[in-house]
Design a protein around this motif. Structure first.
Motif, PDB file in Angstrom:
ATOM      1  N   ASP A 233      53.024  26.057  99.203  1.00 27.07           N
ATOM      2  CA  ASP A 233      53.195  27.431  98.556  1.00 27.07           C
ATOM      3  C   ASP A 233      52.493  28.459  99.584  1.00 27.07           C
ATOM      4  O   ASP A 233      52.310  29.606  99.020  1.00 27.07           O
ATOM      5  N   LYS A 234      52.391  28.300 100.646  1.00 29.58           N
ATOM      6  CA  LYS A 234      51.408  29.227 101.528  1.00 29.58           C
ATOM      7  C   LYS A 234      52.593  30.060 102.241  1.00 29.58           C
ATOM      8  O   LYS A 234      53.662  29.668 102.645  1.00 29.58           O
ATOM      9  N   PRO A 235      52.383  31.385 102.128  1.00 30.47           N
ATOM     10  CA  PRO A 235      53.357  32.325 102.819  1.00 30.47           C
ATOM     11  C   PRO A 235      53.420  32.249 104.206  1.00 30.47           C
ATOM     12  O   PRO A 235      52.517  31.844 104.984  1.00 30.47           O
ATOM     13  N   THR A 236      54.506  31.832 104.995  1.00 33.94           N
ATOM     14  CA  THR A 236      54.697  31.570 106.367  1.00 33.94           C
ATOM     15  C   THR A 236      55.410  32.606 107.037  1.00 33.94           C
ATOM     16  O   THR A 236      56.339  33.142 106.265  1.00 33.94           O
ATOM     17  N   GLN A 237      55.637  32.617 108.036  1.00 37.51           N
ATOM     18  CA  GLN A 237      56.554  33.225 108.966  1.00 37.51           C
ATOM     19  C   GLN A 237      56.602  32.495 110.353  1.00 37.51           C
ATOM     20  O   GLN A 237      55.822  32.102 110.890  1.00 37.51           O
ATOM     21  N   VAL A 238      57.964  32.890 110.819  1.00 37.88           N
ATOM     22  CA  VAL A 238      58.288  31.993 112.152  1.00 37.88           C
ATOM     23  C   VAL A 238      57.245  32.605 113.142  1.00 37.88           C
ATOM     24  O   VAL A 238      57.387  33.855 113.238  1.00 37.88           O
ATOM     25  N   PRO A 239      56.782  31.966 114.082  1.00 37.71           N
ATOM     26  CA  PRO A 239      56.067  32.271 115.449  1.00 37.71           C
ATOM     27  C   PRO A 239      57.105  33.145 116.020  1.00 37.71           C
ATOM     28  O   PRO A 239      58.173  33.069 116.290  1.00 37.71           O
ATOM     29  N   LYS A 240      56.189  34.053 117.004  1.00 38.30           N
ATOM     30  CA  LYS A 240      57.069  34.983 117.729  1.00 38.30           C
ATOM     31  C   LYS A 240      57.080  34.143 119.183  1.00 38.30           C
ATOM     32  O   LYS A 240      55.984  34.102 119.705  1.00 38.30           O
TER      33      LYS A 240
END
Length: 358
Positions: A233-240
Motif C-alpha cells: 500500500d506504499k506510494p511508490t515511484q520508478v527510480p530515476k
C-alpha cells in the motif's frame, strides 16, 4: 558489479584425476611444472607475502612460512584442485616438493596486466573506458544473468548471485530502521537495479546511476515491471536511472549507497571516491567492497592465472582501515559493519555517518 571467482572446490587423490580434468586445457608450463610433482601435502607448504603494502602486486614464495595455504584452499587427500570461473573445466594441482616452487613461479609470472593493456588499446581509452565497454557488452550479458532469476547460470555465478543478494538484504535491514517513504537515496553503480528496486518498493525516492547504459536500461525495465506488480500500500515511484560514472554524480541525498563498485578503483583513487560519495550524503553512506586479506589476495592471484573472457576487468581489493581513514579525513565514521562471504563472493559492508550524528 563484480566479485572474486577463484576458490578451492574439491580434492582428489591420484594423478589419474588430474589427467582427466585438467591437462587438455592447461598451459604447457603448468603441465610440466605441476604434474610430475604430485605427492603428499604436509604442514611445510606455506605461501607468504613480503608485506601488506605489496598487495597491489602480490609476490608469493615457498620460503616464507607466513600463512599455510592448506588452511582452506588445499584439501587433505594429498592433491588440491582449484577451479577458475574463466574456464569451467580448467583445474590444476598443487602438491609438495617441486610443485611448491612451481606454484610460486606460476603466480609471480602470471601477467594479467598485458591483457588489461590490450583491452585499453582496443577501446581507445583508459581503464574507465575498459570498464564501460565491458559492462555494455559481454560483461552486461554475464551480470544480467547473475543478477536475474534465470536458471542459465553455472554454480559459480549462482553462488555470486546468492552472495550479492545477502549484501542487499543486509543493506535493506540497515536502512529500514526508519521509514523509507519519501527518503532520497542515491544508488551509485546500480547495475541492474538489485538495490534500487526494493528501495523504490519501500517508497524511497531513488536516483540510480551506472557507468553502463546497458545496465541502466535493464534496471529501468525491471523496476517498471516490479512496481507495476507491486501489491503493498506504499506510494511508490520508478527510480530515476541515468548512465553516469561515480565521478560525475552530483546533488544531495539523505543516503548514498555504493555496492560492489570500488573493486574497479585502485586505492589511490578509491579513497577520493569514498570521500566524493560522502559529500553527496547528508545522513548515511552505505559502502560494500572486496576486502583485502592475505587469503583473499592469494585466491585472487591464483584466479588471475586463468583469466577467461568473462573476467575482463581489473579487480582491486581494499583494506578496511584505508577506507575508514578516507572517511575520517572528511568527518565520517563507521557506525555498523557486516561481512558476506560465500565460496566465490566476498564483500565487506559498512554503514557510515557524519561524526556529528554518530
Amino acid at each position: 558489479m563484480a566479485a572474486m571467482a577463484a576458490a578451492a572446490v574439491c580434492t582428489a587423490s591420484s594423478t589419474a584425476a588430474l589427467t582427466q580434468c585438467g591437462h587438455r586445457e592447461a598451459s604447457a608450463a603448468l603441465r610440466s611444472s605441476f604434474c610430475p610433482a604430485l605427492g603428499s601435502l604436509n604442514s611445510n607448504l606455506r605461501v607468504g607475502v613480503s608485506s601488506r603494502s605489496a598487495r597491489g602486486s602480490l609476490q608469493v614464495t615457498a620460503a616464507l612460512p607466513i600463512v599455510e595455504l592448506a588452511a582452506q584452499a588445499l584439501g587433505g587427500d594429498g592433491l588440491a584442485v582449484i577451479e577458475s570461473d574463466g574456464f569451467s573445466g580448467l583445474q590444476f594441482a598443487v602438491a609438495s616438493g617441486g610443485a611448491i616452487a612451481a606454484l610460486a613461479a606460476a603466480l609471480s609470472l602470471a601477467d594479467p596486466e598485458k591483457r588489461r593493456q590490450k583491452q585499453a588499446e582496443e577501446t581507445g581509452g583508459d581503464e574507465k573506458a575498459v570498464v564501460r565497454n565491458y559492462f555494455n557488452t559481454q560483461g552486461f550479458e554475464r551480470w544480467r544473468r547473475i543478477y536475474g532469476e534465470t536458471d542459465d547460470v553455472n554454480s559459480v555465478q549462482l553462488d555470486i548471485r546468492q552472495g550479492h543478494a545477502q549484501t542487499v538484504e543486509k543493506v535493506m535491514r540497515f536502512l529500514k530502521d526508519r521509514p523509507l517513504e519519501g527518503v532520497t537515496i542515491c544508488d551509485a553503480g546500480c547495475g541492474t537495479g538489485s538495490l534500487s528496486i526494493p528501495l523504490a518498493l519501500e517508497g524511497a525516492e531513488v536516483y540510480a546511476s551506472d557507468i553502463s547504459s546497458a545496465m541502466v536500461d535493464e534496471a529501468a525495465k525491471r523496476a517498471e515491471a516490479a512496481l507495476k506488480s507491486n501489491a503493498n500500500d506504499k506510494p511508490t515511484q520508478v527510480p530515476k536511472f541515468e548512465a553516469r560514472d561515480l565521478e560525475s554524480i552530483s546533488g544531495k541525498y539523505d543516503t548514498v549507497a555504493c555496492l560492489d563498485v570500488l573493486i574497479h578503483y585502485p586505492q589511490d583513487k578509491a579513497g577520493g571516491m569514498v570521500q566524493h560519495l560522502a559529500s553527496l550524503a547528508e545522513n548515511r553512506l552505505i559502502l560494500s567492497f572486496a576486502p583485502y586479506t592475505l587469503y583473499y589476495a592469494v585466491l585472487k592471484r591464483i584466479g588471475e592465472l586463468f583469466p577467461g573472457p568473462s573476467k575482463a576487468t581489473r579487480a582491486y581489493l581494499h583494506a578496511e582501515e584505508d577506507v575508514e581513514a578516507a572517511l575520517k579525513e572528511v568527518g565520517w565514521v563507521v557506525k555498523r559493519k557486516e561481512m558476506t562471504g560465500t565460496k566465490f563472493y566476498f564483500s565487506r559492508l559498512l554503514e557510515c555517518v557524519p561524526v556529528s550524528k554518530a
